[in-house]
Design a protein around this motif. Structure first.
Motif, PDB file in Angstrom:
ATOM      1  N   THR A 167       0.894  -1.195  -0.128  1.00  0.00           N
ATOM      2  CA  THR A 167       0.085  -0.184   0.070  1.00  0.00           C
ATOM      3  C   THR A 167       0.886   1.271   0.067  1.00  0.00           C
ATOM      4  OG1 THR A 167      -1.892   1.241   0.958  1.00  0.00           O
ATOM      5  CG2 THR A 167      -0.213   0.253   2.570  1.00  0.00           C
ATOM      6  N   GLY A 168       0.491   2.661   0.394  1.00  0.00           N
ATOM      7  CA  GLY A 168       1.134   3.646   0.144  1.00  0.00           C
ATOM      8  C   GLY A 168       1.604   4.137  -1.388  1.00  0.00           C
ATOM      9  N   SER A 169       0.619   3.563  -2.363  1.00  0.00           N
ATOM     10  CA  SER A 169       1.091   3.765  -3.742  1.00  0.00           C
ATOM     11  C   SER A 169      -0.141   4.165  -4.380  1.00  0.00           C
ATOM     12  CB  SER A 169       1.778   2.799  -4.369  1.00  0.00           C
ATOM     13  OG  SER A 169       1.853   2.705  -5.832  1.00  0.00           O
ATOM     14  N   ALA A 170      -0.467   5.370  -5.068  1.00  0.00           N
ATOM     15  CA  ALA A 170      -1.629   5.577  -5.827  1.00  0.00           C
ATOM     16  C   ALA A 170      -1.107   6.063  -7.165  1.00  0.00           C
ATOM     17  CB  ALA A 170      -2.519   6.613  -5.039  1.00  0.00           C
ATOM     18  N   PHE A 171      -2.108   6.065  -8.154  1.00  0.00           N
ATOM     19  CA  PHE A 171      -1.946   6.418  -9.492  1.00  0.00           C
ATOM     20  C   PHE A 171      -3.195   7.086 -10.095  1.00  0.00           C
ATOM     21  CE2 PHE A 171      -0.706   5.788 -14.167  1.00  0.00           C
ATOM     22  CZ  PHE A 171       0.286   7.051 -13.977  1.00  0.00           C
ATOM     23  N   THR A 172      -3.225   8.362 -10.251  1.00  0.00           N
ATOM     24  CA  THR A 172      -4.553   9.133 -10.641  1.00  0.00           C
ATOM     25  C   THR A 172      -4.112  10.405 -11.652  1.00  0.00           C
ATOM     26  OG1 THR A 172      -4.774  10.256  -8.775  1.00  0.00           O
ATOM     27  CG2 THR A 172      -5.767   8.393  -8.585  1.00  0.00           C
ATOM     28  N   GLY A 173      -5.216  10.828 -12.353  1.00  0.00           N
ATOM     29  CA  GLY A 173      -5.092  12.153 -12.835  1.00  0.00           C
ATOM     30  C   GLY A 173      -4.150  12.254 -14.117  1.00  0.00           C
ATOM     31  N   TYR A 174      -4.151  10.891 -14.665  1.00  0.00           N
ATOM     32  CA  TYR A 174      -3.265  10.655 -15.980  1.00  0.00           C
ATOM     33  C   TYR A 174      -4.012  11.118 -17.203  1.00  0.00           C
ATOM     34  CZ  TYR A 174      -5.192   6.190 -14.855  1.00  0.00           C
ATOM     35  OH  TYR A 174      -6.064   5.391 -14.696  1.00  0.00           O
ATOM     36  N   ILE A 175      -3.503  11.105 -18.359  1.00  0.00           N
ATOM     37  CA  ILE A 175      -4.226  11.389 -19.475  1.00  0.00           C
ATOM     38  C   ILE A 175      -5.224  10.393 -19.695  1.00  0.00           C
ATOM     39  CG2 ILE A 175      -4.270  11.820 -22.104  1.00  0.00           C
ATOM     40  CD1 ILE A 175      -1.242  12.739 -21.662  1.00  0.00           C
ATOM     41  N   ARG A 176      -6.496  10.880 -19.969  1.00  0.00           N
ATOM     42  CA  ARG A 176      -7.691   9.742 -20.201  1.00  0.00           C
ATOM     43  C   ARG A 176      -8.240  10.057 -21.497  1.00  0.00           C
ATOM     44  NH1 ARG A 176      -9.171   7.338 -15.667  1.00  0.00           N
ATOM     45  NH2 ARG A 176     -10.961   6.303 -16.892  1.00  0.00           N
ATOM     46  N   ASP A 177      -7.796   9.042 -22.935  1.00  0.00           N
ATOM     47  CA  ASP A 177      -8.412   9.201 -24.030  1.00  0.00           C
ATOM     48  C   ASP A 177      -8.854   7.786 -24.384  1.00  0.00           C
ATOM     49  OD1 ASP A 177      -6.179   7.764 -24.344  1.00  0.00           O
ATOM     50  OD2 ASP A 177      -4.928   9.582 -25.328  1.00  0.00           O
ATOM     51  N   GLU A 178      -9.073   7.753 -25.869  1.00  0.00           N
ATOM     52  CA  GLU A 178      -9.702   6.654 -26.138  1.00  0.00           C
ATOM     53  C   GLU A 178      -8.796   5.422 -26.118  1.00  0.00           C
ATOM     54  OE1 GLU A 178      -8.408   9.216 -27.605  1.00  0.00           O
ATOM     55  OE2 GLU A 178      -8.194   8.962 -29.877  1.00  0.00           O
TER      56      GLU A 178
END
Ligand SMILES: O=c1[nH]c(=O)c2[nH]c(=O)[nH]c2[nH]1
Length: 323
Positions: A167-178
């Motif tokens: 735990t202690g690891s996240a991954f969000t907010g990156y480029i979202r495309d097709e």
């Protein structure tokens, strides 16, 4: 045919020279195990272009010199100093050899702790391979300006340091495309096999002094904790890397990498640059919806498939700011 080609560069030597050395201080023994590579450059073109072996120091001799220096060098216990000794020996022994490239990979042999629980003492001559990671040293010895104007470049590193946090690891907010199928997660498994390399500033070094070329003086700007004390730097870099990995609330491999590198630069005044290569070894939660079980919501994910390939690969070089 001959007029269409030219020998652009040439370098040769011995790779994978395996050597183990014991240094006895009475009953207190020190051991090192190295994989050594020695390569040479110089006036060796005719060995390629004219089949002229008269300029060839045999790779077999390079192996023998490696073993001989392993026997007699006072620097054998430090991979940086041993590589410097071996590299300077090659360019000073052979007039037509202007550059040497020595790589030393040091395998882990740590003292076995023995004794009652809580009072263990390191054993004087029994060791354990307590990790698959290796300490690496690359030395370039450049005597092309003269045998009395030798310049050494040293970089050291760590390879194959396998770590994981659950735990202690996240991954969000990156480029979202097709093309984006990855789900944003505020909690994930983070595992990587750390590969890092740090460089010291180039420095002048003297050629070995005695008739057999068996010893050499310290570099002129020798500083404690620098290249001459490579073990201290290496231990600090390993500790910094492991601690940041463990303690960072990771927003991404990129962000954690940068924090590791910042600490290496801050703690080691002689380190000029540090490069990390961090594969992102993915652990994928198994989808168990088919049987009505939630194993994919991050807080419910407990069973994962470790995926060997493909992996991410995150790398960067961080330099000391000048001025
Ligand atoms: O820490 C990460 N960095 C990325 O660039 C990336 N890309 C990806 O698919 N997962 C991750 N994780």
């Amino acid at each position: 045919m001959s007029s269409q080609s030219v020998l652009a560069s040439a370098r040769y030597g011995k790779d994978l020279v395996r050597v183990f050395r014991v240094v006895r201080e009475g009953s207190w023994h020190h051991v090192v195990e190295y994989n050594v590579k020695v390569l040479l450059e110089g006036n060796i073109e005719t060995s390629y272009t004219e089949a002229d072996n008269s300029v060839v120091v045999t790779t077999d001799a390079m192996k023998n010199i490696t073993y001989y220096l392993a026997k007699i060098s006072p620097h054998i216990l430090s991979p940086e100093r041993f590589a410097l000794h071996l590299g300077t020996h090659m360019v000073s022994k052979y007039a037509h050899i202007h550059k040497s490239f020595v790589t030393v990979e040091k395998l882990r042999w740590s003292r076995i702790p023995v004794g009652a629980e809580g009072q263990e003492q390191p054993h004087p001559h029994a060791f354990v391979r307590d990790g698959a990671d290796k300490r690496t040293v690359e030395v370039e010895i450049d005597a092309s300006a003269g045998k009395d104007k030798i310049v050494a470049k040293v970089s050291s590193g760590i390879a194959d340091l396998l770590v994981l946090k659950s735990t202690g690891s996240a991954f969000t907010g990156y480029i979202r495309d097709e093309y984006t199928t990855l789900r944003e997660v505020d909690d994930r498994v983070f595992s990587t096999s750390v590969d890092l390399k740090y460089t010291f500033a180039p420095f002048a070094i003297s050629a070995p002094t005695d008739a057999k070329g068996l010893d050499f003086p310290a570099p002129s700007q020798d500083t404690p904790g620098g290249v001459w004390d490579g073990e201290i730097v290496a231990e600090r870099v390993r500790t910094a890397t492991l601690e940041i990995f463990a303690l960072d609330e990771s927003a991404s491999v990129q962000a954690t990498l940068y924090k590791m590198a910042q600490r290496v630069i801050a703690e080691n005044a002689d380190v000029q640059t540090v490069t990390y290569n961090l594969p992102n070894k993915h652990y994928i939660p198994v989808d168990m919806k088919y049987i009505g079980v939630d194993n994919t919501t991050p807080s419910k994910a407990e069973v994962f498939v470790p995926v060997a390939a493909p992996s991410g690969l995150i790398s960067a070089t961080i330099s000391r700011k000048q001025g």
